[in-house]
Write a protein that holds these residues in place. Structure first.
Motif, PDB file in Angstrom:
ATOM      1  N   ALA A  79       0.850  -1.202   0.000  1.00 31.08           N
ATOM      2  CA  ALA A  79       0.000   0.000   0.000  1.00 31.08           C
ATOM      3  C   ALA A  79       0.883   1.248   0.000  1.00 31.08           C
ATOM      4  O   ALA A  79       0.634   2.206  -0.750  1.00 31.08           O
ATOM      5  N   LEU A  80       1.944   1.222   0.804  1.00 32.91           N
ATOM      6  CA  LEU A  80       2.849   2.371   0.860  1.00 32.91           C
ATOM      7  C   LEU A  80       3.506   2.614  -0.501  1.00 32.91           C
ATOM      8  O   LEU A  80       3.555   3.749  -0.989  1.00 32.91           O
ATOM      9  N   ALA A  81       3.992   1.533  -1.114  1.00 32.32           N
ATOM     10  CA  ALA A  81       4.694   1.688  -2.405  1.00 32.32           C
ATOM     11  C   ALA A  81       3.763   2.310  -3.446  1.00 32.32           C
ATOM     12  O   ALA A  81       4.172   3.191  -4.214  1.00 32.32           O
ATOM     13  N   VAL A  82       2.501   1.864  -3.426  1.00 34.00           N
ATOM     14  CA  VAL A  82       1.556   2.331  -4.438  1.00 34.00           C
ATOM     15  C   VAL A  82       1.285   3.836  -4.278  1.00 34.00           C
ATOM     16  O   VAL A  82       1.357   4.609  -5.243  1.00 34.00           O
ATOM     17  N   VAL A  83       1.026   4.273  -3.032  1.00 38.85           N
ATOM     18  CA  VAL A  83       0.710   5.704  -2.867  1.00 38.85           C
ATOM     19  C   VAL A  83       1.977   6.570  -2.977  1.00 38.85           C
ATOM     20  O   VAL A  83       1.928   7.708  -3.452  1.00 38.85           O
ATOM     21  N   ALA A  84       3.116   6.007  -2.562  1.00 42.02           N
ATOM     22  CA  ALA A  84       4.368   6.770  -2.667  1.00 42.02           C
ATOM     23  C   ALA A  84       4.705   7.026  -4.135  1.00 42.02           C
ATOM     24  O   ALA A  84       5.222   8.082  -4.495  1.00 42.02           O
ATOM     25  N   PHE A  85       4.347   6.054  -5.003  1.00 44.06           N
ATOM     26  CA  PHE A  85       4.606   6.242  -6.429  1.00 44.06           C
ATOM     27  C   PHE A  85       3.774   7.422  -6.964  1.00 44.06           C
ATOM     28  O   PHE A  85       4.258   8.247  -7.743  1.00 44.06           O
ATOM     29  N   THR A  86       2.512   7.495  -6.503  1.00 42.27           N
ATOM     30  CA  THR A  86       1.671   8.628  -6.927  1.00 42.27           C
ATOM     31  C   THR A  86       2.341   9.950  -6.531  1.00 42.27           C
ATOM     32  O   THR A  86       2.373  10.911  -7.296  1.00 42.27           O
ATOM     33  N   MET A  87       2.915   9.983  -5.313  1.00 40.63           N
ATOM     34  CA  MET A  87       3.577  11.212  -4.860  1.00 40.63           C
ATOM     35  C   MET A  87       4.846  11.500  -5.668  1.00 40.63           C
ATOM     36  O   MET A  87       5.178  12.655  -5.926  1.00 40.63           O
ATOM     37  N   LEU A  88       5.570  10.437  -6.042  1.00 40.16           N
ATOM     38  CA  LEU A  88       6.772  10.634  -6.883  1.00 40.16           C
ATOM     39  C   LEU A  88       6.377  11.388  -8.171  1.00 40.16           C
ATOM     40  O   LEU A  88       7.033  12.349  -8.571  1.00 40.16           O
ATOM     41  N   CYS A  89       5.264  10.934  -8.773  1.00 33.34           N
ATOM     42  CA  CYS A  89       4.820  11.566 -10.018  1.00 33.34           C
ATOM     43  C   CYS A  89       4.461  13.039  -9.759  1.00 33.34           C
ATOM     44  O   CYS A  89       4.773  13.922 -10.559  1.00 33.34           O
ATOM     45  N   GLY A  90       3.814  13.288  -8.613  1.00 36.77           N
ATOM     46  CA  GLY A  90       3.437  14.663  -8.265  1.00 36.77           C
ATOM     47  C   GLY A  90       4.660  15.553  -8.068  1.00 36.77           C
ATOM     48  O   GLY A  90       4.707  16.689  -8.558  1.00 36.77           O
ATOM     49  N   TYR A  91       5.668  15.049  -7.354  1.00 39.85           N
ATOM     50  CA  TYR A  91       6.868  15.869  -7.107  1.00 39.85           C
ATOM     51  C   TYR A  91       7.648  16.059  -8.404  1.00 39.85           C
ATOM     52  O   TYR A  91       8.324  17.066  -8.581  1.00 39.85           O
ATOM     53  N   TYR A  92       7.583  15.073  -9.318  1.00 40.35           N
ATOM     54  CA  TYR A  92       8.291  15.218 -10.600  1.00 40.35           C
ATOM     55  C   TYR A  92       7.748  16.457 -11.332  1.00 40.35           C
ATOM     56  O   TYR A  92       8.500  17.312 -11.764  1.00 40.35           O
ATOM     57  N   LEU A  93       6.408  16.535 -11.417  1.00 39.83           N
ATOM     58  CA  LEU A  93       5.837  17.688 -12.125  1.00 39.83           C
ATOM     59  C   LEU A  93       6.128  18.987 -11.368  1.00 39.83           C
ATOM     60  O   LEU A  93       6.438  20.009 -11.981  1.00 39.83           O
ATOM     61  N   THR A  94       6.056  18.934 -10.010  1.00 41.07           N
ATOM     62  CA  THR A  94       6.296  20.158  -9.222  1.00 41.07           C
ATOM     63  C   THR A  94       7.636  20.785  -9.591  1.00 41.07           C
ATOM     64  O   THR A  94       7.758  21.998  -9.705  1.00 41.07           O
ATOM     65  N   ASP A  95       8.659  19.953  -9.756  1.00 41.37           N
ATOM     66  CA  ASP A  95      10.009  20.500  -9.910  1.00 41.37           C
ATOM     67  C   ASP A  95      10.556  20.468 -11.324  1.00 41.37           C
ATOM     68  O   ASP A  95      11.695  20.884 -11.542  1.00 41.37           O
ATOM     69  N   VAL A  96       9.767  19.994 -12.291  1.00 40.68           N
ATOM     70  CA  VAL A  96      10.337  19.784 -13.627  1.00 40.68           C
ATOM     71  C   VAL A  96      10.611  21.094 -14.387  1.00 40.68           C
ATOM     72  O   VAL A  96      11.481  21.147 -15.256  1.00 40.68           O
ATOM     73  N   VAL A  97       9.910  22.164 -14.016  1.00 43.21           N
ATOM     74  CA  VAL A  97      10.095  23.406 -14.780  1.00 43.21           C
ATOM     75  C   VAL A  97      11.315  24.213 -14.290  1.00 43.21           C
ATOM     76  O   VAL A  97      11.942  24.919 -15.080  1.00 43.21           O
ATOM     77  N   ALA A  98      11.676  24.059 -12.993  1.00 43.67           N
ATOM     78  CA  ALA A  98      12.777  24.871 -12.442  1.00 43.67           C
ATOM     79  C   ALA A  98      14.061  24.798 -13.277  1.00 43.67           C
ATOM     80  O   ALA A  98      14.637  25.834 -13.613  1.00 43.67           O
ATOM     81  N   PRO A  99      14.519  23.595 -13.694  1.00 43.08           N
ATOM     82  CA  PRO A  99      15.773  23.576 -14.462  1.00 43.08           C
ATOM     83  C   PRO A  99      15.624  24.139 -15.880  1.00 43.08           C
ATOM     84  O   PRO A  99      16.620  24.318 -16.567  1.00 43.08           O
TER      85      PRO A  99
END
Ligand SMILES: NCCCC[C@H](NC(=O)[C@@H](N)CCCCN)C(=O)O
Length: 463
Positions: free
Chosen positions: A18-38
């Protein structure tokens, strides 16, 4: 002898899945959050975005969360409607916001249009991309509090801090991947296209949405495996609006919320200026300057779960937060010393910052359920995030203003462009100040814990 009732939580495989599944959703969210900065430089070169357009776009993260209080609304929905409904809603909002952002960055239909909204003037593209980012931000922050509640649901009395640490580590992997891959993806296939990394983030978020849907089945199973509550118990457990009053009149909660805003204000906004600090103070070339700060998210990936595990087994949550705050003070104070300007010093300080940035979050987030009852947890986390978002929004602006007003030391020509040079002593002293205040609140929290017996110094695992 009475047999202890087993629930799905008691299956280690089920709760870690259960943790792995929801943590993956958060990984995707943080990817988009920070993808524009560089992509700042490419946005400038390809789409004509100025620094102020870039800053305006980034500030969109807080538009709805802070000013419209959407985070608080999200927290109340979470406590009233539960994790399945709220998590699904949050992930759909993330996807919708990203579709808008992708469209704005990839279309030519907005070219040449400049809009004035309230007292802000910017290209239409910046406004629409900002709107998409603001909508996405509501989703990712509400998903963040939902996932915290989900982790508590599965791991209470078990490896709670380790689980939260692993979830944060997975999310930071998303940040690290975004920093590392955004520019190469934009430049791939010999044609520069800044919308390409956002398209990849959108695809990832759709997979993250599917991953959350999969979690919903697990959550349903978990509920079915637990003792069914009577109507009276359900009425007693139901969240009431008056619970908000209970949260905000709780001194321990305030100490955590204030520690959170001060501590995170000394880290995330610092990271926004860290590359520039490397160039101006440590004389690192522009090409390599981002490498040193990027060590921070990667460093925390191992350490956050490590300290979480320590908290679960040995306790000492308040002490961990005190040590983390002390490290932040030491790092920022040393960054402010003018004669310490060797790049090796910069690497050492960033690595120590990574330790501090692993210590405090690993103990702070799992401590909230020790102070606040489960039925108010979503709202309590949401209110902490809300307080924190003021800092994440205001501090970068404060530092930018201080740099512009007090710290310009001259001008140089870089890549054919004339740019200002800055003395970072004053901004680093301001970051040190945030660390000192965070330390005071970490101590106050420890004193309050002693008075009220929250158990912050006790292990999370109940034997
Ligand atoms: N289970 C812990 C959840 C909190 C993690 C925490 N996230 C935040 O504080 C967000 N409100 C802001 C994230 C901003 C990301 N660029 C964290 O440490 O990431």
């Amino acid at each position: 002898m009475e047999k202890i009732r087993q629930t799905l939580r008691d299956s280690a495989a089920a709760r870690w899945t259960a943790l792995a599944v929801v943590a993956f959703t958060m990984l995707c969210g943080y990817y988009l959050t920070d993808v524009v900065a560089p992509l700042k430089g490419l946005l400038e070169g390809k789409l004509g975005w100025g620094s102020s357009d870039f800053g305006f776009f980034n500030s969109a993260y807080g538009w709805f969360n802070v000013f419209l209080g959407m985070l608080i609304v999200g927290g109340i929905i979470l406590d009233k409607m539960g994790v399945r409904f709220t998590g699904l809603m949050a992930t759909i909002i993330m996807v919708c916001g990203t579709i808008i952002k992708f469209w704005a960055i990839s279309t030519h239909s907005l070219d040449g249009q400049v809009w004035k909204v309230l007292w802000f003037e910017a290209p239409a593209q910046v406004f629409i991309a900002g709107l998409g980012f603001a909508i996405f931000a509501v989703g990712v922050e509400v998903a963040g509090i939902t996932v915290s509640k989900i982790i508590y649901k599965w791991f209470k009395g078990k490896e709670l801090a380790l689980a939260m640490g692993l979830e944060m580590a997975t999310a930071r992997l998303g940040t690290g991947l975004a920093i590392a891959t955004a520019v190469p993806i934009a430049k791939a296939f010999g044609v520069v296209d800044v919308s390409r990394p956002i398209l990849l983030a959108l695809i990832l978020l759709c997979i993250g949405l599917l991953s959350f849907v999969m979690y919903m089945f697990m959550d349903k199973k978990l509920d079915a495996s637990e003792v069914q509550k009577t109507q009276a118990e359900m009425d007693e457990d139901a969240f009431k609006i008056s619970d908000i009053f209970k949260i905000i009149t709780n001194k321990g909660w305030w100490y955590i919320a204030i520690l959170c805003v001060l501590f995170y204000s000394a880290v995330f906004p610092f990271l926004k200026y860290a590359t520039d600090l490397m160039i101006n103070k440590f004389g690192v070339s522009e090409e390599l300057a981002g490498t040193i700060p990027s060590m921070l998210p990667f460093g925390t990936i191992l350490l956050t779960p490590f300290f979480g595990n320590l908290y679960d087994r040995k306790g000492k949550g308040a002490t961990i937060m005190i040590i983390g705050s002390l490290l932040i003070i030491a790092v920022h104070a040393l960054f402010s010393v003018p004669f310490l300007h060797h790049w090796i010093m910069a690497i050492i300080l960033i690595l120590v910052l990574g330790v501090g940035f692993s210590l405090v979050p690993s103990a702070m987030w799992p401590s909230v359920p020790k102070i606040i009852p489960e039925k108010q947890l979503g709202t309590a986390y949401a209110l902490i995030f809300w307080v924190q978002n003021w800092g994440l929004m205001g501090v970068p602006a404060l530092i930018g203003w201080v740099l512009e007003k007090y710290c310009i030391t001259g001008q140089v020509v870089r890549d054919g462009l004339t740019v200002n040079t800055y003395n970072y002593t004053l901004p680093m002293l301001i970051f040190t100040g945030f660390g000192v205040l965070a330390l005071i609140f970490a101590f106050l929290l420890k004193i309050e814990d002693k008075k009220k017996g929250y158990g912050l110094q006790l292990p999370n695992i109940v034997k």
